[in-house]
Design a protein around this motif. Structure first.
Motif, PDB file in Angstrom:
ATOM      1  N   THR A 182      -8.416   1.780  -0.047  1.00  0.00           N
ATOM      2  CA  THR A 182      -7.455   2.134   0.993  1.00  0.00           C
ATOM      3  C   THR A 182      -7.613   1.225   2.204  1.00  0.00           C
ATOM      4  O   THR A 182      -6.635   0.749   2.778  1.00  0.00           O
ATOM      5  CB  THR A 182      -7.624   3.609   1.397  1.00  0.00           C
ATOM      6  OG1 THR A 182      -7.318   4.417   0.253  1.00  0.00           O
ATOM      7  CG2 THR A 182      -6.706   3.978   2.544  1.00  0.00           C
ATOM      8  N   ASP A 230      -0.487   3.255  -2.232  1.00  0.00           N
ATOM      9  CA  ASP A 230      -1.817   3.857  -2.213  1.00  0.00           C
ATOM     10  C   ASP A 230      -1.824   5.151  -3.026  1.00  0.00           C
ATOM     11  O   ASP A 230      -1.391   6.192  -2.547  1.00  0.00           O
ATOM     12  CB  ASP A 230      -2.262   4.139  -0.776  1.00  0.00           C
ATOM     13  CG  ASP A 230      -3.737   4.501  -0.703  1.00  0.00           C
ATOM     14  OD1 ASP A 230      -4.371   4.652  -1.768  1.00  0.00           O
ATOM     15  OD2 ASP A 230      -4.257   4.639   0.416  1.00  0.00           O
ATOM     16  N   GLU A 231      -2.310   5.087  -4.225  1.00  0.00           N
ATOM     17  CA  GLU A 231      -2.352   6.228  -5.129  1.00  0.00           C
ATOM     18  C   GLU A 231      -1.082   7.069  -5.044  1.00  0.00           C
ATOM     19  O   GLU A 231      -1.143   8.264  -4.798  1.00  0.00           O
ATOM     20  CB  GLU A 231      -3.565   7.117  -4.817  1.00  0.00           C
ATOM     21  CG  GLU A 231      -4.842   6.304  -4.772  1.00  0.00           C
ATOM     22  CD  GLU A 231      -6.075   7.109  -5.154  1.00  0.00           C
ATOM     23  OE1 GLU A 231      -5.940   8.117  -5.850  1.00  0.00           O
ATOM     24  OE2 GLU A 231      -7.172   6.707  -4.747  1.00  0.00           O
TER      25      GLU A 231
HETATM   26 MG    MG Z   1      -8.150   5.740  -0.663  1.00  0.00          MG
END
Ligand code: MG
Ligand code: ATP
Lengths: 283, 382
Positions: free
Chosen positions: B63, B178-179
């Motif tokens: 991240t 991000d995910e």
């Molecule tokens: Mg993360």
């Protein structure tokens, strides 16, 4: 549904809901009675005031012998009360307005930035609503005396603003804490400079909280007595005027005034509640 | 060590799709939060239109890396170049990058249409064009007819698509994700994985994708950067990463692997001969980037190992061969996992496809012989 029993997430049956005091109906009835007594205790005096404001008799007698609107007529002709009311409204509006600006800015700072002394700042801002009014009043009075400022509506406004800020700050900080994480970042990511992010994203989402805080601040300022007592100039605010007249004796006109104030405060609190509910639901 | 391993895989089948200046370049980028290093000297080139995945365990700095590319964090050291321009301390709203946030971060007070149109409004696109492009973007993520709804009135999967449309509508050179599928159920995840991959091909933007789900990384990516503790351990195609892991961490993190400690005996160029204590000599693929010597780890995946009994012919010449006592049988559906205890005390997991019901079952305690191709056995230095 295959089963009548409510089933919780992990699949185990949940016990059916019962009354607070267990399954007995007697317990429920006792609870209802206690609640009723508490509510009577809280609201009976208010009801009495409202009822006597329509009583024809000059003094409070029971049972009520006749009904009248005279006291309201008298109230509508009472210049002194009008002026006090006007002053109270001005002070409430100005204090609440200053508090909205300063309180919102402080809330944004507290929400957005990590800085040394943040907890201390938060505490310092909220202190005026927890401090006894008499302490705030005396402190400010001596402070203004040191500055040799005469007491006036300006000193009243400054005094009221101190606790109004705390109210706005608290409601706005709470609301900011509920905002989805990252949405200011998402706005920046989509090309919005900070001020546009504020006006397009942050502000619309905290607006209900700001308004709720403002209404609450106005209401508190409007019926504030103790701090006002120390900081008043020559003209009294409405609560101070009422208090002053009470020393002469309870008059039915005061009951009428109180009734009007109750109605206005009630409306304000309802509006404020409505707004903060809107705020939590995410509008 | 990690530095030496970061050389790129030079060619790949569809290398022609990429080319020209890299879309994103990270040059020795580090990030410290106070004293804590979150990212420690990452260098990486992402090609135009590439689907690159940052894969690694929780807290490894994925991240943080993505946020530095987006401009939400500034690197403590190093440089980030996007589309040939050094970013320096340029704020997010001035970078040619859009992000799909893990929790979607949709604006709750705006309708779906207003959400998607927001970026266009900020860059001053006139209204008629805005409307057209918003409709187009919602179409692209297969989400028509919801323009006037609020985000709260959509399902998780639909919100995810809105977030995607809101980013894509700006036609960014780079899309950071991000995910983004983290909150979806398995079935929807699978669908969205395919759709994201397809979008990447259709719109031609560079996708940098963050996940800690190895399967997701393998199915979607052109290349994967495996990260641990703020560093990139290996960068390569999914096939590279899976078949030719260079460190024990990578082999262990992606898929399941048997690790056996062995002594190197000699080498004949095509294969290295090693000794597995208790079992004798084995042959293995020569290691990459490190010399074959001393004590090393032999890594072989359970599905590369076959039971001798299952092979139609007799022995396959040149294959490695081990025997062990069957100690554990785990039925997994498409395959059954056998765990053998080797003479030297080591455990060896073997995956056997469940082809026909009840075919060739083995009782516990039986001694089984297994074989594998030496090219499937990697030698690792650690
Ligand atoms: Mg993360
Ligand atoms: N704002 C911050 N302040 C302090 N430390 C941070 C901050 N953000 C991240 N870290 C630390 O940096 C390291 C890397 O965090 P990062 O969020 O990049 O990990 P990640 O790979 O995305 O993990 P996950 O898969 O759990 O999301 C972690 O050790 C984390 O605790």
């Amino acid at each position: 549904m295959s089963s009548a029993l409510p089933v919780s997430v992990d699949g185990r049956p949940r016990p059916a809901r019962r009354g607070l005091l267990g399954r007995s109906g007697a317990g429920d009835r006792a609870l209802a009675l206690v609640s009723l007594l508490v509510f009577l205790f809280l609201y009976l005096p208010l009801v009495v005031v409202v009822v006597y404001s329509f009583s024809a008799a000059e003094i409070a007698v029971w049972p009520i012998e006749g009904w009248t609107l005279d006291w309201y007529r008298e109230l509508s002709r009472d210049k002194e009360i009008h002026e006090a009311l006007q002053l109270s409204v001005i002070i409430g509006v100005v204090s609440a307005s200053i508090a909205v600006v300063l309180g919102t800015l402080a809330a944004l700072a507290i929400d957005r930035y990590e800085f040394p002394g943040k907890a201390a700042l938060r505490f310092a801002v909220v202190l005026p609503i927890t401090l006894p009014g008499i302490v705030t009043g005396v402190a400010m009075l001596s402070f203004f005396s040191v500055l040799t400022w005469p007491m006036s509506r300006w000193t009243l406004i400054i005094g009221h603003t101190t606790f109004c800020i705390a109210l706005v700050l608290n409601t706005v900080v709470a609301r900011l804490g509920q905002l989805p994480r990252n949405i200011s970042e998402a706005s920046a990511d989509l090309g919005a400079p900070p001020w546009r992010t504020f006006w397009r994203v942050t502000f619309p989402l905290i607006r209900p909280a700001i308004l709720a805080g403002a209404v609450l601040a106005f209401t508190l300022s409007f019926d504030e007595v103790i701090v006002s007592f120390f900081l008043q100039g020559r003209e009294p605010t409405l609560p101070l005027l009422i208090w002053g007249r009470l020393r002469i004796g309870l008059s039915p006109e005061i009951n009428a005034t109180a009734t009007v104030i109750v109605l206005v405060s009630l409306a304000a609190v309802l509006v404020s509640n409505r707004l903060s509910k809107q705020a939590t639901l995410g509008g | 060590m990690a530095q030496a391993l970061m050389t790129e895989t030079p060619v790949r089948a569809d290398a022609g799709r990429f080319g020209g200046t890299p879309s994103i370049e990270l040059r020795d980028v580090s990030k410290f939060f106070g004293q804590v290093p979150a990212v420690s000297g990452i260098s990486l080139e992402v090609r135009q239109g590439e689907f690159l995945t940052l894969l690694g365990p929780s807290g490894c700095g994925k991240t943080t890396t993505l946020r530095m590319i987006g401009g939400f964090e500034l690197p403590s050291a190093g440089e980030i170049v996007i589309e040939g321009e050094a970013m320096g301390d340029r704020p997010p709203y001035r970078r040619p990058v859009n992000t799909v946030f893990q929790n979607y971060a949709l604006f709750p007070h705006m309708t779906v249409g207003q959400n998607v149109s927001y970026g266009l409004e900020m860059t001053g696109v006139p209204k008629p064009e805005r409307q057209r492009r918003v409709a187009e973007a919602l179409d692209m993520v297969r989400l028509p007819h919801v323009e006037n709804r609020k985000p709260a009135e959509l399902s998780g999967g639909q919100q995810q698509r809105v977030a995607l449309a809101r980013a894509l509508v700006n036609r960014p050179a780079v899309l950071l994700l991000d995910e983004p599928l983290g909150a979806l159920d398995l079935k929807l995840r699978k669908t969205m994985q395919l759709e994201l991959k397809q979008l990447n091909r259709e719109v031609g933007a560079t996708f940098v994708y963050v996940t800690h789900d190895q399967e997701e990384a393998l199915t979607m990516s052109d290349r994967i950067a495996v990260m641990n503790e703020g560093r990139i351990l290996q960068l390569g195609t999914p096939g590279d990463i899976y078949e030719r892991p260079r460190t024990r961490f990578v082999a262990d993190f992606i898929g399941q692997t048997n690790f056996l400690e062995v002594e190197v005996i000699g080498s004949d160029g095509a294969a290295v001969e090693v000794d597995l204590p208790g079992s004798g000599p084995l042959r293995a693929r020569p290691p990459e980037g490190v010399p074959a010597q001393g004590t090393m780890t032999l890594a072989v995946r359970p599905e590369k190992i076959s039971l001798m009994a299952d092979l139609p012919g007799s022995e396959i010449p040149g294959w490695d061969r081990l025997s062990g006592r069957l100690e554990e049988i785990i039925y997994v559906g498409t395959y059954t996992q056998y765990v053998l205890r080797l003479p030297g005390g080591q455990e060896l997991a073997v995956h056997r496809q469940n082809r026909a019901v009840g075919e060739g079952e083995h009782p516990m305690g039986e001694t089984l012989t297994v074989v594998f191709n030496p090219q499937s056995a990697a030698l690792l230095a650690d």
